[in-house]
Design an enzyme around this catalytic site. Structure first.
Site, PDB file in Angstrom:
ATOM      1  N   CYS A  29       0.831  -1.210   0.000  1.00  0.00           N
ATOM      2  CA  CYS A  29       0.000   0.000   0.000  1.00  0.00           C
ATOM      3  C   CYS A  29       0.869   1.264   0.000  1.00  0.00           C
ATOM      4  O   CYS A  29       1.592   1.525   0.960  1.00  0.00           O
ATOM      5  CB  CYS A  29      -0.905  -0.049   1.236  1.00  0.00           C
ATOM      6  SG  CYS A  29      -1.704   1.494   1.676  1.00  0.00           S
ATOM      7  N   CYS A  32       0.177   3.769   2.794  1.00  0.00           N
ATOM      8  CA  CYS A  32       0.647   3.187   4.058  1.00  0.00           C
ATOM      9  C   CYS A  32       2.134   3.464   4.248  1.00  0.00           C
ATOM     10  O   CYS A  32       2.586   3.756   5.354  1.00  0.00           O
ATOM     11  CB  CYS A  32       0.396   1.679   4.086  1.00  0.00           C
ATOM     12  SG  CYS A  32      -1.337   1.207   3.958  1.00  0.00           S
TER      13      CYS A  32
END
Length: 104
Positions: A29, A32
């Protein structure tokens, strides 16, 4: 205090006491990865007052499902084990501090 990597097995213990900010994330991600250094800074500044816990959604699907994590990063704030607030997506440090302060 260091950021803690929680699992399905120890999640409930990690959020049981005090103010805990939980980051649901995954290695693939992009946002993230962007928020990780922000959380490190936050831990350095307020880690004595707020515990930061990270949960890899790929490896801990039961916990992610329990809290209905549909997008990552998702940040949940717990106080003494009780869910107080939830937000998703990249957040700058100042926004995270406001999120914590307004919900604890």
């Amino acid at each position: 205090m260091a950021i803690i990597q929680a699992t399905d097995q120890n999640f409930s213990q990690e959020i049981a006491n005090g103010v805990v900010l939980v980051d649901f994330w995954a290695t693939w991600c992009g946002p993230c990865k962007m928020i990780a250094p922000v959380l490190e800074e936050l831990d350095a500044e307020i880690g004595n007052d707020v515990k930061i816990v990270k949960v890899d959604v790929d490896n801990n699907q039961a916990t992610a499902a329990e809290y209905q994590i549909m997008s990552i990063p998702s940040l949940l704030l717990f106080v003494d084990g009780e869910l107080k607030a939830k937000t998703a997506g990249f957040q700058p440090k100042e926004a995270l501090i406001d999120f914590i302060d307004s919900n604890k």
